[in-house]
Design a protein around this motif. Sequence first.
Motif, PDB file in Angstrom:
ATOM      1  N   ASP A 152       5.619   4.088   1.001  1.00  0.00           N
ATOM      2  CA  ASP A 152       6.008   2.680   1.106  1.00  0.00           C
ATOM      3  C   ASP A 152       5.011   1.781   0.389  1.00  0.00           C
ATOM      4  O   ASP A 152       5.400   0.809  -0.269  1.00  0.00           O
ATOM      5  N   ILE A 153       3.727   2.101   0.516  1.00  0.00           N
ATOM      6  CA  ILE A 153       2.696   1.295  -0.146  1.00  0.00           C
ATOM      7  C   ILE A 153       2.870   1.345  -1.657  1.00  0.00           C
ATOM      8  O   ILE A 153       2.800   0.315  -2.351  1.00  0.00           O
ATOM      9  N   ALA A 154       3.079   2.529  -2.199  1.00  0.00           N
ATOM     10  CA  ALA A 154       3.237   2.667  -3.650  1.00  0.00           C
ATOM     11  C   ALA A 154       4.445   1.884  -4.143  1.00  0.00           C
ATOM     12  O   ALA A 154       4.378   1.193  -5.175  1.00  0.00           O
ATOM     13  N   ILE A 155       5.545   1.960  -3.413  1.00  0.00           N
ATOM     14  CA  ILE A 155       6.760   1.245  -3.817  1.00  0.00           C
ATOM     15  C   ILE A 155       6.551  -0.261  -3.702  1.00  0.00           C
ATOM     16  O   ILE A 155       6.969  -1.037  -4.574  1.00  0.00           O
ATOM     17  N   PHE A 156       5.897  -0.688  -2.632  1.00  0.00           N
ATOM     18  CA  PHE A 156       5.557  -2.105  -2.461  1.00  0.00           C
ATOM     19  C   PHE A 156       4.726  -2.600  -3.642  1.00  0.00           C
ATOM     20  O   PHE A 156       5.014  -3.650  -4.233  1.00  0.00           O
TER      21      PHE A 156
ATOM     22  N   ARG B  40      -0.843   0.095 -10.582  1.00  0.00           N
ATOM     23  CA  ARG B  40      -2.214   0.493 -10.883  1.00  0.00           C
ATOM     24  C   ARG B  40      -3.187  -0.391 -10.106  1.00  0.00           C
ATOM     25  O   ARG B  40      -2.830  -1.445  -9.573  1.00  0.00           O
ATOM     26  N   LEU B  41      -4.433   0.045 -10.073  1.00  0.00           N
ATOM     27  CA  LEU B  41      -5.498  -0.717  -9.422  1.00  0.00           C
ATOM     28  C   LEU B  41      -6.706  -0.800 -10.354  1.00  0.00           C
ATOM     29  O   LEU B  41      -7.816  -0.415 -10.003  1.00  0.00           O
ATOM     30  N   ASP B  42      -6.474  -1.320 -11.536  1.00  0.00           N
ATOM     31  CA  ASP B  42      -7.571  -1.476 -12.483  1.00  0.00           C
ATOM     32  C   ASP B  42      -8.480  -2.640 -12.095  1.00  0.00           C
ATOM     33  O   ASP B  42      -9.692  -2.582 -12.322  1.00  0.00           O
TER      34      ASP B  42
ATOM     35  N   ALA C 191     -17.004  -3.355  -0.673  1.00  0.00           N
ATOM     36  CA  ALA C 191     -16.356  -3.752  -1.917  1.00  0.00           C
ATOM     37  C   ALA C 191     -16.759  -2.811  -3.046  1.00  0.00           C
ATOM     38  O   ALA C 191     -15.933  -2.413  -3.878  1.00  0.00           O
ATOM     39  N   ASP C 192     -18.037  -2.442  -3.065  1.00  0.00           N
ATOM     40  CA  ASP C 192     -18.501  -1.491  -4.071  1.00  0.00           C
ATOM     41  C   ASP C 192     -17.800  -0.144  -3.902  1.00  0.00           C
ATOM     42  O   ASP C 192     -17.383   0.485  -4.882  1.00  0.00           O
ATOM     43  N   ALA C 193     -17.646   0.288  -2.657  1.00  0.00           N
ATOM     44  CA  ALA C 193     -17.028   1.590  -2.398  1.00  0.00           C
ATOM     45  C   ALA C 193     -15.568   1.636  -2.819  1.00  0.00           C
ATOM     46  O   ALA C 193     -15.079   2.675  -3.286  1.00  0.00           O
ATOM     47  N   CYS C 194     -14.853   0.519  -2.666  1.00  0.00           N
ATOM     48  CA  CYS C 194     -13.428   0.529  -3.012  1.00  0.00           C
ATOM     49  C   CYS C 194     -13.156   0.042  -4.428  1.00  0.00           C
ATOM     50  O   CYS C 194     -12.007   0.003  -4.865  1.00  0.00           O
ATOM     51  N   GLY C 195     -14.213  -0.337  -5.146  1.00  0.00           N
ATOM     52  CA  GLY C 195     -14.047  -0.743  -6.534  1.00  0.00           C
ATOM     53  C   GLY C 195     -13.551  -2.153  -6.729  1.00  0.00           C
ATOM     54  O   GLY C 195     -12.879  -2.458  -7.727  1.00  0.00           O
ATOM     55  N   ALA C 196     -13.888  -3.054  -5.798  1.00  0.00           N
ATOM     56  CA  ALA C 196     -13.426  -4.441  -5.891  1.00  0.00           C
ATOM     57  C   ALA C 196     -14.508  -5.335  -6.492  1.00  0.00           C
ATOM     58  O   ALA C 196     -15.696  -5.176  -6.203  1.00  0.00           O
TER      59      ALA C 196
ATOM     60  N   LEU D  73      -6.735   3.362   1.059  1.00  0.00           N
ATOM     61  CA  LEU D  73      -5.399   3.912   1.296  1.00  0.00           C
ATOM     62  C   LEU D  73      -4.452   3.548   0.160  1.00  0.00           C
ATOM     63  O   LEU D  73      -3.629   4.362  -0.256  1.00  0.00           O
ATOM     64  N   VAL D  74      -4.564   2.305  -0.315  1.00  0.00           N
ATOM     65  CA  VAL D  74      -3.722   1.885  -1.439  1.00  0.00           C
ATOM     66  C   VAL D  74      -4.036   2.733  -2.659  1.00  0.00           C
ATOM     67  O   VAL D  74      -3.130   3.164  -3.393  1.00  0.00           O
ATOM     68  N   ARG D  75      -5.318   3.023  -2.888  1.00  0.00           N
ATOM     69  CA  ARG D  75      -5.700   3.886  -4.010  1.00  0.00           C
ATOM     70  C   ARG D  75      -5.062   5.267  -3.869  1.00  0.00           C
ATOM     71  O   ARG D  75      -4.538   5.831  -4.836  1.00  0.00           O
ATOM     72  N   SER D  76      -5.105   5.823  -2.676  1.00  0.00           N
ATOM     73  CA  SER D  76      -4.523   7.146  -2.451  1.00  0.00           C
ATOM     74  C   SER D  76      -3.018   7.127  -2.676  1.00  0.00           C
ATOM     75  O   SER D  76      -2.453   8.062  -3.267  1.00  0.00           O
ATOM     76  N   ALA D  77      -2.373   6.076  -2.194  1.00  0.00           N
ATOM     77  CA  ALA D  77      -0.921   5.964  -2.355  1.00  0.00           C
ATOM     78  C   ALA D  77      -0.533   5.929  -3.826  1.00  0.00           C
ATOM     79  O   ALA D  77       0.413   6.608  -4.264  1.00  0.00           O
TER      80      ALA D  77
END
Length: 340
Positions: free
Chosen positions: A49-53, A64-66, A110-115, A317-321
């Motif tokens: 659901d997250i990926a589709i969202f 993507r999450l660039d 933020a550093d850990a999640c790449g933000a 989680l969003v990254r994994s999705a």
Amino acid sequence: MHMIQFESRGAFAAALADLPAANKVALAAAQLRQNALTKPLGSLGRLEDIAIFMASWQDRERPRLDRIRAAIFAGNHGIAARGLSTYPAEVTAQMVANFAAGGAAINAMADACGAELVIVPIELERPTADFVEEPAMSEGDCLAAINAGAGVVEDGLDLLFVGEMGIGNTTPAAALCAQSCKGAVEDWVGAGTGLEMDGVLRKRIVVSLALACHGPACNDAFETLRRLGGREIAAMAGAILAARMKRIPVLLDGYIACASIAPLVADQPQFAAHCLAAHCSAEAGHLRLLDWLGLEPLLRLGMRLGEGTGAAVATQLVRSAIAAHNGMATFAEARVSQAQ
């Protein structure tokens, strides 16, 4: 780069009344891809659901999450002088300095999640007014705070999450919820940073007095934010509205971040459609608020720090999705037989 700014409260209201929707074509394409991946249908649960969202708001089959932006807003509250927090008001500025030095939880997360982390203190030397006695902000102050939030939303972001720092800000958050979502004051007032029961009772009285003073005049989202909110709260609302206008998906953090959009959802029930709820915090009222917003939290970790930390964790989680959605082979590509 087009930066969104609201010239007047009328422009803010007009934007709220004319919200862009998700891309149905991208949504359908992402759903078809999920159905073709080498797994039983629905076997990745909410990750699907997250990926589709994300695909539907990014207008692409493969999201993507660039670029992820974490925007943390800080403001001080006149109401804090009533002793509604376990910490003194000067801690707001001290924590902003800690953010700048890289020493806070949100810096690490933020550093850990790449933000990309952006810290926006808003007139810390000038607290909002005590909203038991008068509106928290003038119209100009509220609009400036909303625009401070909108100003962090750049073109090209793939995901936004916002956070806050402001001693005493669970009290205006509770007032915003009680006004926007209705229900009893005690439904929305919690312990904040760790108040004992007598402190919680004081907060309930303060929120009740504020609602009696301002409730009849809170006839739209802007006026509710102006009278019962705070600068960092209005800034979060402005950032989330600007993200919607640019069709950038948003991860909502805790109780205060969610409360910032309660007046907007009261005016426009579909406002939170571009948002995911990162987590359900330990603050009383947050689960009730998420239910009212129509959002199911991704995580329940008992967190209550704020600063955007819950959203930073949920970003993983969003990254994994997205990794599964984009990286898995389809049945055809892998030459694996599908279920009949």
